[in-house]
Design an enzyme around this catalytic site. Structure first.
Site, short mmCIF file in Angstrom:
data_model
loop_
_atom_site.label_atom_id
_atom_site.label_comp_id
_atom_site.label_asym_id
_atom_site.label_seq_id
_atom_site.Cartn_x
_atom_site.Cartn_y
_atom_site.Cartn_z
CG ASP A 230 83.01 46.95 59.79
OD1 ASP A 230 83.73 47.31 58.85
OD2 ASP A 230 83.29 47.13 60.99
CE LYS B 246 79.58 51.13 54.19
NZ LYS B 246 79.75 50.42 55.47
N GLY C 78 87.04 49.55 54.70
CA GLY C 78 87.57 48.29 54.21
C GLY C 78 86.45 47.53 53.55
CG HIS C 79 84.18 48.84 50.69
ND1 HIS C 79 83.86 49.83 49.81
CD2 HIS C 79 83.65 49.20 51.87
CE1 HIS C 79 83.18 50.77 50.44
NE2 HIS C 79 83.05 50.41 51.69
CD GLN D 96 84.19 55.37 57.29
OE1 GLN D 96 83.84 56.44 56.81
NE2 GLN D 96 85.23 54.73 56.83
#
Ligand code: IMP
Length: 432
Positions: free
Chosen positions: A23, A26, A50-51, A231
């Protein structure tokens, strides 16, 4: 090869890697750098990632599809190190198409990538339910899919393409899962699993490819490649806060293994750190804020998991972890995100060491009990209490914000090459 993104993209092949507990932002950094490259490839993880990317008025969260897909004309690949949730993947592609973003022939998946089946999710949830020390997984079936891979029971994209034998292989997977679920005293309904698992596999031939070969050819033709990690370093199965980690190698070395190129093909590694620290899921967080401060920063930074919606725990910037990440990943530059979240704070702390059993050390410990007992040694810096969201160059930042970044740079012994001060593409400052 001139780059509008200054020193971040040094050479033809760059890895972007998370340097905390995931988180770090990225997705946003990849989204900005993607404008300057030809190929973007993810190298590990699955739909646990989750981007979140903001483009125009659109707020897009991607789990399985690489965030570079939002740039027209870029080739987006999922390497062999990724575990693929087929339904999630095609669901995201269809959702993008509905928003007018059609990745069409621009997306490819390694034929060597392993598949996450619905029964892996059932196993993930049942294992968490039964565990005494819960990891706090995302429930996306990631651990069981990687277990199947290393246990040599996994199915890959290449298997799904072999229509003749695939049903038997999936049935064997379901049977294995059933037996294991019985041991865990769980009884989810697995009826229809085989059909569900194979429902979308007819769409795979259009996207299946040899990712290593594609990347090697692109580099040979003088194209630029970005390898995107999911991650973060502290969640790496070898180098992270084991056992409170994910089930893949998240660190930059895995970028070569997880895409099928050699390590000598990689020229630079950009490590992404948030200007403070967050963690979702269980396990130690040495620089955690007290409850009151935790609440303040969580609200300021909207710190809720993009995959599970869980509140993230928040804490001060941890230079012990960031320095460790710099070494483990061989960082050539750091991207500091969410600097603006700290705009209102009167003073800021940075952990420069851990006191463990009375002794101060600067090494990130291997033992999880040591990490749990680590008492951070802090250095205090003045805040800037001025909005930074309008800054478009390093020189626009208040002096105390620049001093804060300089201290991070000095402690981590790596240059800060990018800074983000908001969610928009225009709010990412690239040092020239
Ligand atoms: P898993 O990857 O779902 O098995 O979860 C293992 C650990 O990694 C848990 O603590 C999760 O919260 C954490 N995790 C997995 N993916 C992400 C991510 O993308 N961001 C932050 N934490 C993650």
């Amino acid at each position: 090869m001139a780059s509008v993104h200054g020193s971040a993209l040094d050479g033809s092949c760059t890895v972007v890697v998370g340097c905390q507990w995931g988180d770090e932002g990225k997705g946003k950094i990849v989204d900005v750098l993607a404008g300057d490259v030809d190929v973007i490839a993810r190298y590990q993880g699955g739909a646990n990632a989750g981007h979140t990317v903001h483009v125009g008025d659109q707020h897009i969260v991607l789990h399985q599809v690489p965030s570079g897909v939002l740039h027209p004309r870029k080739r987006c690949l999922l390497g062999n190190g990724v575990v693929l949730d087929v339904a999630q993947f095609f669901g995201e592609l269809d959702d993008l198409a509905e928003r007018g973003i059609d990745p069409g022939g621009r997306i490819g998946i390694s034929t060597r990538a392993h598949i996450v089946f619905p029964y892996h999710k059932a196993l993930d949830l049942a294992a968490e339910d039964a565990a005494r020390d819960k990891i706090g997984t995302t429930g996306r079936g990631i651990g069981p899919a990687y277990e199947a891979k290393t246990g040599r029971r996994g199915l890959r994209v290449a298997d799904l393409l072999e229509r003749g034998s695939v049903v038997d292989k999936v049935i064997r997977g379901v049977e294995w899962a059933r037996a294991r679920l019985r041991e865990l005293r769980a009884d989810p309904d697995l009826a229809g699993t085989v059909e569900e698992a194979l429902k979308l596999s007819h769409r795979l031939p259009a996207v299946a490819t040899d990712v290593g070969d594609e990347i090697a050819r692109a580099l040979k033709e003088g194209k630029r490649v970005l390898l995107e990690g999911a991650q973060g370093t502290a969640l790496d199965v070898d180098h992270g806060s084991y056992p409170y980690v994910t089930s893949s190698n998240t660190t930059a070395g895995a970028a070569a293994v997880g895409t099928g190129i050699g390590p000598t093909a990689i020229d630079s590694v950009v490590g992404v750190v948030k200007a403070y620290t967050t963690r979702v899921g269980n396990g130690p967080l040495p620089t955690a804020f007290d409850d009151e401060m935790d609440k303040v920063v969580r609200e300021l930074g909207a710190e809720f998991g993009a995959t599970t919606g869980r509140p993230r725990r928040c804490g001060w910037f941890d230079a012990v972890l960031a320095s460790y990440s710099a070494r483990v990943n061989g960082l050539t530059g750091i991207a500091v995100t969410k600097l603006d979240v700290l705009d209102t704070l009167p003073e800021l702390k940075i952990a420069t060491g851990y006191r463990i059993e009375g002794l101060v050390q600067s090494l990130f410990p291997a033992g999880v009990r040591e990490l749990e007992g680590a008492e951070p040694v802090y250095e205090t810096l003045p805040g800037w209490q001025t909005p930074t969201t309008g800054a478009r160059a390093m020189s626009d930042l208040p002096a105390n914000a620049r001093a804060y970044l300089q201290r991070i740079e000095d402690l981590v012994e790596t240059p800060v090459v990018m800074v983000s001060v908001g969610t928009r593409r225009s709010q990412v400052i690239c040092r020239q």
